[in-house]
Design a protein around this motif. Structure first.
Motif, PDB file in Angstrom:
ATOM      1  N   GLU A   5       2.769  -1.088 -30.677  1.00  0.00           N
ATOM      2  CA  GLU A   5       1.710  -1.820 -31.151  1.00  0.00           C
ATOM      3  C   GLU A   5       1.908  -3.335 -30.520  1.00  0.00           C
ATOM      4  OE1 GLU A   5       0.526  -1.094 -35.110  1.00  0.00           O
ATOM      5  OE2 GLU A   5       1.049   1.078 -34.945  1.00  0.00           O
ATOM      6  N   VAL A   6       2.984  -3.788 -30.161  1.00  0.00           N
ATOM      7  CA  VAL A   6       3.311  -5.015 -29.872  1.00  0.00           C
ATOM      8  C   VAL A   6       2.930  -5.346 -28.556  1.00  0.00           C
ATOM      9  CG1 VAL A   6       4.938  -6.941 -29.841  1.00  0.00           C
ATOM     10  CG2 VAL A   6       4.867  -5.491 -31.597  1.00  0.00           C
ATOM     11  N   CYS A   7       3.603  -4.688 -27.403  1.00  0.00           N
ATOM     12  CA  CYS A   7       3.479  -4.836 -25.986  1.00  0.00           C
ATOM     13  C   CYS A   7       2.565  -3.667 -25.403  1.00  0.00           C
ATOM     14  CB  CYS A   7       4.861  -4.633 -25.384  1.00  0.00           C
ATOM     15  SG  CYS A   7       5.716  -3.044 -25.389  1.00  0.00           S
ATOM     16  N   GLY A   8       2.323  -2.592 -25.924  1.00  0.00           N
ATOM     17  CA  GLY A   8       1.478  -1.733 -25.225  1.00  0.00           C
ATOM     18  C   GLY A   8       2.171  -0.721 -24.552  1.00  0.00           C
ATOM     19  N   LYS A   9       3.334  -0.604 -24.377  1.00  0.00           N
ATOM     20  CA  LYS A   9       4.127   0.171 -23.589  1.00  0.00           C
ATOM     21  C   LYS A   9       3.507   1.798 -24.206  1.00  0.00           C
ATOM     22  CE  LYS A   9       8.515  -0.447 -22.514  1.00  0.00           C
ATOM     23  NZ  LYS A   9       9.760  -0.832 -22.803  1.00  0.00           N
ATOM     24  N   GLY A  10       3.726   2.619 -23.283  1.00  0.00           N
ATOM     25  CA  GLY A  10       3.166   3.909 -23.735  1.00  0.00           C
ATOM     26  C   GLY A  10       3.784   5.127 -22.872  1.00  0.00           C
ATOM     27  N   VAL A  11       3.598   6.264 -22.790  1.00  0.00           N
ATOM     28  CA  VAL A  11       3.782   7.253 -21.902  1.00  0.00           C
ATOM     29  C   VAL A  11       3.588   7.152 -20.540  1.00  0.00           C
ATOM     30  CG1 VAL A  11       3.825   9.789 -21.809  1.00  0.00           C
ATOM     31  CG2 VAL A  11       3.523   8.850 -23.756  1.00  0.00           C
TER      32      VAL A  11
END
Length: 62
Positions: A5-11
């Motif tokens: 939720e901070v940097c938006g890093k996802g799958v």
């Protein structure tokens, strides 16, 4: 759920490649933790990747 939720890093998606070069789909999931942190002056639980925790982008609440 596997999203910071901070940097938006996802799958991230890609392929397994065997020795015979056959390809099958796979996914890389980020190392996401549910953490009690200070958000907008209030304490709340958010999902944060380990990179943001280590770099100090998140202030943890006790």
């Amino acid at each position: 759920m596997a999203k910071c939720e901070v940097c938006g890093k996802g799958v991230t998606f890609g392929c397994n490649v065997s020795h015979s070069h056959r390809r099958t789909n796979r996914a890389w999931k980020p190392n996401v933790r549910r953490v009690k942190a200070v958000v907008d002056g209030e304490v709340g639980r958010i999902y944060v990747c380990s990179h943001c925790l280590r770099s100090g982008k998140v202030t943890r609440a006790n």
